[in-house]
Design a protein around this motif. Structure first.
Motif, PDB file in Angstrom:
ATOM      1  N   GLY A 125       0.808  -1.208   0.000  1.00  0.00           N
ATOM      2  CA  GLY A 125       0.000   0.000   0.000  1.00  0.00           C
ATOM      3  C   GLY A 125       0.844   1.261   0.000  1.00  0.00           C
ATOM      4  N   ARG A 126       1.906   1.275   0.801  1.00  0.00           N
ATOM      5  CA  ARG A 126       2.770   2.459   0.837  1.00  0.00           C
ATOM      6  C   ARG A 126       3.488   2.647  -0.493  1.00  0.00           C
ATOM      7  NH1 ARG A 126       3.328   0.855   6.448  1.00  0.00           N
ATOM      8  NH2 ARG A 126       5.028  -0.578   5.950  1.00  0.00           N
ATOM      9  N   ASN A 127       3.936   1.564  -1.090  1.00  0.00           N
ATOM     10  CA  ASN A 127       4.594   1.674  -2.392  1.00  0.00           C
ATOM     11  C   ASN A 127       3.608   2.130  -3.467  1.00  0.00           C
ATOM     12  OD1 ASN A 127       7.622   0.590  -2.827  1.00  0.00           O
ATOM     13  ND2 ASN A 127       6.732  -0.421  -1.034  1.00  0.00           N
ATOM     14  N   MET A 128       2.386   1.688  -3.381  1.00  0.00           N
ATOM     15  CA  MET A 128       1.371   2.125  -4.330  1.00  0.00           C
ATOM     16  C   MET A 128       1.208   3.643  -4.281  1.00  0.00           C
ATOM     17  SD  MET A 128      -2.689   1.101  -4.437  1.00  0.00           S
ATOM     18  CE  MET A 128      -3.015   1.982  -2.897  1.00  0.00           C
ATOM     19  N   ILE A 129       1.138   4.183  -3.079  1.00  0.00           N
ATOM     20  CA  ILE A 129       0.987   5.634  -2.933  1.00  0.00           C
ATOM     21  C   ILE A 129       2.222   6.359  -3.453  1.00  0.00           C
ATOM     22  CG2 ILE A 129       0.802   7.503  -1.251  1.00  0.00           C
ATOM     23  CD1 ILE A 129      -0.895   5.533   0.457  1.00  0.00           C
ATOM     24  N   ILE A 147      -2.508 -14.407   2.702  1.00  0.00           N
ATOM     25  CA  ILE A 147      -1.481 -13.817   1.835  1.00  0.00           C
ATOM     26  C   ILE A 147      -1.869 -13.853   0.361  1.00  0.00           C
ATOM     27  CG2 ILE A 147       0.044 -15.753   1.173  1.00  0.00           C
ATOM     28  CD1 ILE A 147       2.370 -13.984   2.261  1.00  0.00           C
ATOM     29  N   GLY A 148      -2.838 -14.681   0.022  1.00  0.00           N
ATOM     30  CA  GLY A 148      -3.184 -14.852  -1.384  1.00  0.00           C
ATOM     31  C   GLY A 148      -3.557 -13.552  -2.073  1.00  0.00           C
ATOM     32  N   PHE A 149      -4.365 -12.711  -1.419  1.00  0.00           N
ATOM     33  CA  PHE A 149      -4.766 -11.446  -2.041  1.00  0.00           C
ATOM     34  C   PHE A 149      -3.559 -10.573  -2.343  1.00  0.00           C
ATOM     35  CE2 PHE A 149      -5.601  -6.910  -1.480  1.00  0.00           C
ATOM     36  CZ  PHE A 149      -6.535  -6.694  -2.483  1.00  0.00           C
ATOM     37  N   SER A 150      -2.620 -10.477  -1.394  1.00  0.00           N
ATOM     38  CA  SER A 150      -1.451  -9.611  -1.578  1.00  0.00           C
ATOM     39  C   SER A 150      -0.588 -10.063  -2.748  1.00  0.00           C
ATOM     40  CB  SER A 150      -0.616  -9.580  -0.296  1.00  0.00           C
ATOM     41  OG  SER A 150      -1.383  -9.127   0.800  1.00  0.00           O
ATOM     42  N   LEU A 151      -0.491 -11.364  -2.942  1.00  0.00           N
ATOM     43  CA  LEU A 151       0.352 -11.898  -4.010  1.00  0.00           C
ATOM     44  C   LEU A 151      -0.328 -11.860  -5.371  1.00  0.00           C
ATOM     45  CD1 LEU A 151       1.871 -15.052  -2.252  1.00  0.00           C
ATOM     46  CD2 LEU A 151       2.879 -12.764  -2.461  1.00  0.00           C
ATOM     47  N   THR A 152      -1.639 -11.684  -5.380  1.00  0.00           N
ATOM     48  CA  THR A 152      -2.377 -11.766  -6.644  1.00  0.00           C
ATOM     49  C   THR A 152      -3.136 -10.473  -6.936  1.00  0.00           C
ATOM     50  OG1 THR A 152      -4.236 -12.867  -5.511  1.00  0.00           O
ATOM     51  CG2 THR A 152      -2.555 -14.276  -6.517  1.00  0.00           C
ATOM     52  N   THR A 153      -4.353 -10.357  -6.454  1.00  0.00           N
ATOM     53  CA  THR A 153      -5.228  -9.249  -6.825  1.00  0.00           C
ATOM     54  C   THR A 153      -4.659  -7.890  -6.442  1.00  0.00           C
ATOM     55  OG1 THR A 153      -7.118 -10.746  -6.546  1.00  0.00           O
ATOM     56  CG2 THR A 153      -7.596  -8.393  -6.707  1.00  0.00           C
ATOM     57  N   MET A 154      -3.938  -7.808  -5.353  1.00  0.00           N
ATOM     58  CA  MET A 154      -3.340  -6.531  -4.950  1.00  0.00           C
ATOM     59  C   MET A 154      -2.416  -5.997  -6.038  1.00  0.00           C
ATOM     60  SD  MET A 154      -3.175  -4.091  -2.816  1.00  0.00           S
ATOM     61  CE  MET A 154      -2.086  -2.716  -2.419  1.00  0.00           C
ATOM     62  N   ARG A 155      -1.881  -6.870  -6.869  1.00  0.00           N
ATOM     63  CA  ARG A 155      -0.979  -6.411  -7.931  1.00  0.00           C
ATOM     64  C   ARG A 155      -1.714  -5.676  -9.063  1.00  0.00           C
ATOM     65  NH1 ARG A 155       1.771 -10.330 -10.573  1.00  0.00           N
ATOM     66  NH2 ARG A 155       0.740 -12.117  -9.638  1.00  0.00           N
ATOM     67  N   TYR A 156      -3.054  -5.663  -9.039  1.00  0.00           N
ATOM     68  CA  TYR A 156      -3.786  -4.759  -9.922  1.00  0.00           C
ATOM     69  C   TYR A 156      -3.573  -3.312  -9.488  1.00  0.00           C
ATOM     70  CZ  TYR A 156      -6.468  -8.090 -12.719  1.00  0.00           C
ATOM     71  OH  TYR A 156      -6.837  -9.050 -13.638  1.00  0.00           O
ATOM     72  N   MET A 199      -0.926  -2.390  -7.152  1.00  0.00           N
ATOM     73  CA  MET A 199       0.507  -2.197  -6.959  1.00  0.00           C
ATOM     74  C   MET A 199       1.241  -3.271  -7.760  1.00  0.00           C
ATOM     75  SD  MET A 199       3.238  -0.920  -5.808  1.00  0.00           S
ATOM     76  CE  MET A 199       4.824  -1.705  -6.142  1.00  0.00           C
ATOM     77  N   PRO A 200       1.509  -3.023  -9.046  1.00  0.00           N
ATOM     78  CA  PRO A 200       2.170  -4.038  -9.882  1.00  0.00           C
ATOM     79  C   PRO A 200       3.502  -4.475  -9.284  1.00  0.00           C
ATOM     80  CG  PRO A 200       1.326  -2.245 -11.231  1.00  0.00           C
ATOM     81  CD  PRO A 200       1.191  -1.790  -9.800  1.00  0.00           C
ATOM     82  N   TYR A 201       3.739  -5.772  -9.376  1.00  0.00           N
ATOM     83  CA  TYR A 201       5.007  -6.316  -8.883  1.00  0.00           C
ATOM     84  C   TYR A 201       5.378  -7.502  -9.752  1.00  0.00           C
ATOM     85  CZ  TYR A 201       8.770  -7.487  -5.676  1.00  0.00           C
ATOM     86  OH  TYR A 201      10.017  -7.717  -5.125  1.00  0.00           O
ATOM     87  N   ASP A 202       6.601  -7.489 -10.259  1.00  0.00           N
ATOM     88  CA  ASP A 202       7.061  -8.523 -11.176  1.00  0.00           C
ATOM     89  C   ASP A 202       7.490  -9.760 -10.391  1.00  0.00           C
ATOM     90  OD1 ASP A 202       8.068 -10.044 -13.206  1.00  0.00           O
ATOM     91  OD2 ASP A 202       9.759  -8.713 -13.684  1.00  0.00           O
TER      92      ASP A 202
END
Length: 213
Positions: free
Chosen positions: A110-114, A163-172, A174-177
């Motif tokens: 979240g902080r990185n997204m901002i 943790i599943g949401f953070s590793l998947t949908t959250m990347r919509y 906050m993109p993360y490779d």
């Protein structure tokens, strides 16, 4: 009747997934985000004073906060499933990773997204520091799922749901490779094979592409 109030593309997907894994009766109410702001609309915000997902209702109870909702459903309806007992050899690992999801990884994303939306210079000290912290967290998860099938060891638990949401949908948001995290990609492959996960995502966010790689 237990009711899961699910905001599209949100942490409430965890609760839908949990109910599907436990195979318990529940009612699913879906809410769309504002098409312009992508925030929750007034009907969802009215459910609970915090105005954020997830929210459940169970009789007169209205409960928010992912970890609290997961703990409540498991304690009330889970019959000991998806949580390890204190005498289990992986109990401490289960606790750590259950709380790591929303205590460390999700806030860092979240902080990185901002920060990413502020158009800061690439060498901005705060941006560099926060990206490095996020990389360390992903590296820690990658190492764990290299050494264990699931976060709590050999057994799938609610820590994996958290943790599943953070590793998947959250990347919509906050993109993360994940190319730098091959073990996480393998781990998400194992998650994708779970019928309950597939059912939950199709019920909660039908048609949404799942970010599993």
């Amino acid at each position: 009747m237990l009711t899961v109030h699910h905001l599209g593309k949100s942490q409430s997907e965890r609760i839908v997934w949990l109910c599907e894994e436990l195979e318990i009766p529940y009612e699913l109410k879906r809410y769309a985000r504002d098409p312009v702001t992508m925030l929750a609309q007034p009907d969802y915000k009215a459910l609970h004073p915090i105005g954020a997902a997830p929210v459940i209702t169970d009789g007169e109870l209205v409960l928010a906060e992912s970890a609290a909702v997961v703990d409540y459903i498991i304690a009330r309806y889970g019959n000991g499933r998806l949580a390890l007992k204190p005498d289990h050899p992986d109990f401490a690992q289960f606790l750590y990773w259950f709380h790591f999801a929303n205590g460390t990884l999700q806030p860092q994303m979240g902080r990185n997204m901002i920060l990413n939306r502020l158009n800061l210079a690439a060498d901005n000290p705060m941006l560099v520091m926060m990206r490095a912290r996020l990389d360390r967290s992903f590296d820690l998860v990658d190492a764990r799922v290299r050494d264990a099938k699931y976060l709590g060891g050999d057994t799938f638990t609610s820590a994996d749901i958290m943790i599943g949401f953070s590793l998947t949908t959250m990347r919509y948001f906050m993109p993360y490779d994940l190319g730098r995290c091959p073990n996480i990609r393998d781990y998400l492959g194992r998650i994708a094979e779970r019928p309950a996960y597939r059912r939950a995502m199709e019920k909660g966010d039908p048609g949404m592409a799942l970010l599993l790689s």
